[in-house]
Enzyme design. Structure first.
Site, PDB file in Angstrom:
ATOM      1  N   CYS A  83       0.811  -1.221   0.000  1.00 19.52           N
ATOM      2  CA  CYS A  83       0.000   0.000   0.000  1.00 19.52           C
ATOM      3  C   CYS A  83       0.843   1.269   0.000  1.00 19.52           C
ATOM      4  CB  CYS A  83      -0.951  -0.003   1.191  1.00 19.52           C
ATOM      5  SG  CYS A  83      -2.089  -1.391   1.147  1.00 19.52           S
ATOM      6  N   HIS A 338      -8.382   1.997  -4.433  1.00 20.05           N
ATOM      7  CA  HIS A 338      -6.990   1.845  -4.004  1.00 20.05           C
ATOM      8  C   HIS A 338      -6.204   0.954  -4.955  1.00 20.05           C
ATOM      9  CE1 HIS A 338      -3.451   1.568  -1.703  1.00 20.05           C
ATOM     10  NE2 HIS A 338      -3.768   0.585  -0.888  1.00 20.05           N
TER      11      HIS A 338
END
Lengths: 393, 137
Positions: A83, A338
């Site tokens: 991430c 995302h």
């Protein structure tokens, strides 16, 4: 040791539409993001001397970027850091410039999450022993356990903490309505968020960000060169990166109400940027709101709110566009989804425009210092990036 | 013999701690303790991340522990789709031993409380597979 502060400048950025981009492949996204950045910086692809390319799901080796952009025979490193991959890709490009080995570098991240592996690839990490992988569920299970413990630790009733989550969800959805490139661009209500189906107790549908495709890019150079290119370049003030050692679930002292990796990254970044009071000195932040609980705890980890008090600031509206420290002014992961290695650069794209005064209907009155934060992984095994940006004096 | 028969989905066959499954089949949930520094590990580890020793021994997890957090999964990841809903828990035992795993389906979601006492026991799954779960102590 000399830090990165004021040694690198952003002179151009680009960002694609985020969402279900069935008509675009990975290379189309790289081209779209890079050429917006080239145009913004007023440069040609041939001006790029080195590149760093972030991808987890969609492309391997620097040659993917070389072929998409025809950047032949220049050094390109592929960066993967889950991430935090987008911000880490940017970080590597900045270090390339700061080291003096190149004058102009490209940082670009791209992911096609929607049509790879049917969504969000969960070929699970191997934190302890692969035989124990039943615990290593998708991120929503990891972050949900913090939500449950946070609720217990601070004595929240389920309905009351869900309302706080919902207020964060509503804020981000509101901001997303003003972001033309966001995946979700509509208002939601507190009641909608609170009553949405549960994905992993206590987190519901609107407490989670979407899954999307997207790409974002930055052109970085030295401040001296930046001055000759444009007046409104943006300076890098700090770049921090931390990785957990894989022990938190095993270590009985871990409390499941904070992210030690984020605390360490923030402390490093504040020191490098010379920030002593983040709540006062930071004007806007893009934080990793993969889930509402993550954004809530991040307020505390970054020192925006005292421990256990972030909800009070949420209720006071402190992090809305009208608040004293607006967070996720573009709608955040909640509204952009995302695409892992693109997210960090998409967040830098928003801070870049806020600091330039070019954020359109989302523009803040005061935006001199901005922060970007990413965190991903599982408990004890998180990686976290924090970057801080400022305007030239 | 390794982890081939462990859990809903087995992610590896080989592991230094493969005896864990043998012990499970004997009705014991085992953890490891570093012989050098005394640190206890679950999932069992033969290499100690604290003192870096590679000398560890097995011990059986007995008695009850306290549930410290949980989540009830409504949508399982790949390979676990048919298992949902199920509840994942983290439980603290004595002497700094922390264990995670699934909670027994015999405990209703509305009865789950942080701080509740639970014990860990081996369980047989379908198709001759084996795992462990937490039950009310």
């Amino acid at each position: 040791m000399e830090g990165i502060r004021d040694r690198v400048a952003i002179v151009g950025m680009g960002c694609t539409q985020f969402g279900e981009l069935w008509d675009k492949n990975h290379r189309d996204l790289l081209v779209d993001a890079a050429y917006e950045a080239f145009e913004d910086a007023g440069i040609e692809p041939k001006d790029i001397q080195m590149a760093w390319y972030g991808s987890r799901e969609s492309g391997f080796t620097g040659a993917q970027l070389a072929s998409a952009l025809k950047l032949e025979y220049i050094p390109i490193s592929r960066v993967e850091n889950f991430c935090a991959g987008g911000t880490d890709t940017f970080r590597n490009a900045c270090y390339g410039v700061a080291s003096g080995v190149c004058d102009i570098a490209l940082a670009i991240g791209a992911e096609k999450c929607k049509d790879h592996f049917g969504g969000f690839n969960m070929d699970i990490l191997e934190p302890f022993d692969r035989s124990m992988t039943e615990w290593d569920g998708p991120p929503v299970n990891q972050f949900a356990q913090l939500a449950t413990r946070y609720m217990y630790h601070y004595g929240w009733k389920y309905e009351d903490l869900k309302r706080i989550f919902a207020m964060i969800d509503v804020k981000n959805h509101h901001n997303g309505t003003m972001s033309p490139k966001a995946q979700f661009r509509r208002e939601i209500t507190v009641e909608q968020a609170m009553n949405a189906p549960i994905i992993s107790y206590p987190l519901g549908l609107f407490d989670a960000c979407g899954v999307s495709d997207g790409s974002a890019a930055a052109i970085v150079t030295t401040p001296e060169i930046a001055k000759s290119m444009r007046k409104d370049y943006i300076l890098v003030k700090a770049l921090a990166l931390t990785n957990g050692g894989g022990q938190a679930v095993l270590q009985p002292e871990y409390d499941f109400i904070h992210f030690p990796e984020a605390v360490a990254a923030a402390q490093h970044a504040y020191k490098e940027a010379g920030i002593t009071n983040p709540r006062q000195e930071i004007d806007c932040a893009e934080v990793h709101d993969c889930f509402a609980i993550t954004e809530l705890i991040t307020y505390e980890d970054l020192g925006f709110s005292p421990r256990g008090k972030a909800a009070e600031d949420v209720e006071a509206g402190s992090f809305t566009l009208e608040g004293d420290l607006p967070v996720n002014t573009d709608g955040g992961l909640k509204c952009f989804g995302h695409p892992l290695s693109a997210s960090g650069l998409r967040m830098i794209y928003e801070i870049y425009h806020q600091l330039q005064g070019k954020a359109g209907p989302r523009q803040l009155k005061k935006a001199d210092v901005g922060l970007v934060h990413n965190i991903g992984g599982i408990c004890g095994f998180f990686n976290c990036a924090v970057a801080i940006f400022g305007r030239p004096d | 013999m390794g982890f081939e028969s462990f859990g809903t989905v087995s992610f590896t066959a080989e592991a230094k701690v493969a005896d864990f499954v043998t012990y499970l089949e004997q009705g014991k949930v085992m953890a490891t303790q570093c012989k050098n520094c005394g640190a206890k590990y679950f999932p069992p580890q033969m290499d100690c991340p604290r003192c870096l020793s590679t000398d560890a021994e097995w011990f059986e997890v007995k008695g009850s522990g306290k549930l410290i957090t949980y989540t009830t999964v409504q949508y399982g990841p790949s390979g676990f789709e048919n298992d949902a809903p199920y509840t994942l828990v983290i439980v603290d035992f004595a002497d700094g031993l922390r264990i995670f795993g699934r909670l027994s389906r015999d405990i209703k979601e509305s009865d789950i409380k942080i701080g509740m006492d639970v014990k860990v026991v081996p369980v047989k799954l379908a198709d001759d597979r084996i795992s462990y779960e937490f039950q009310r102590a």
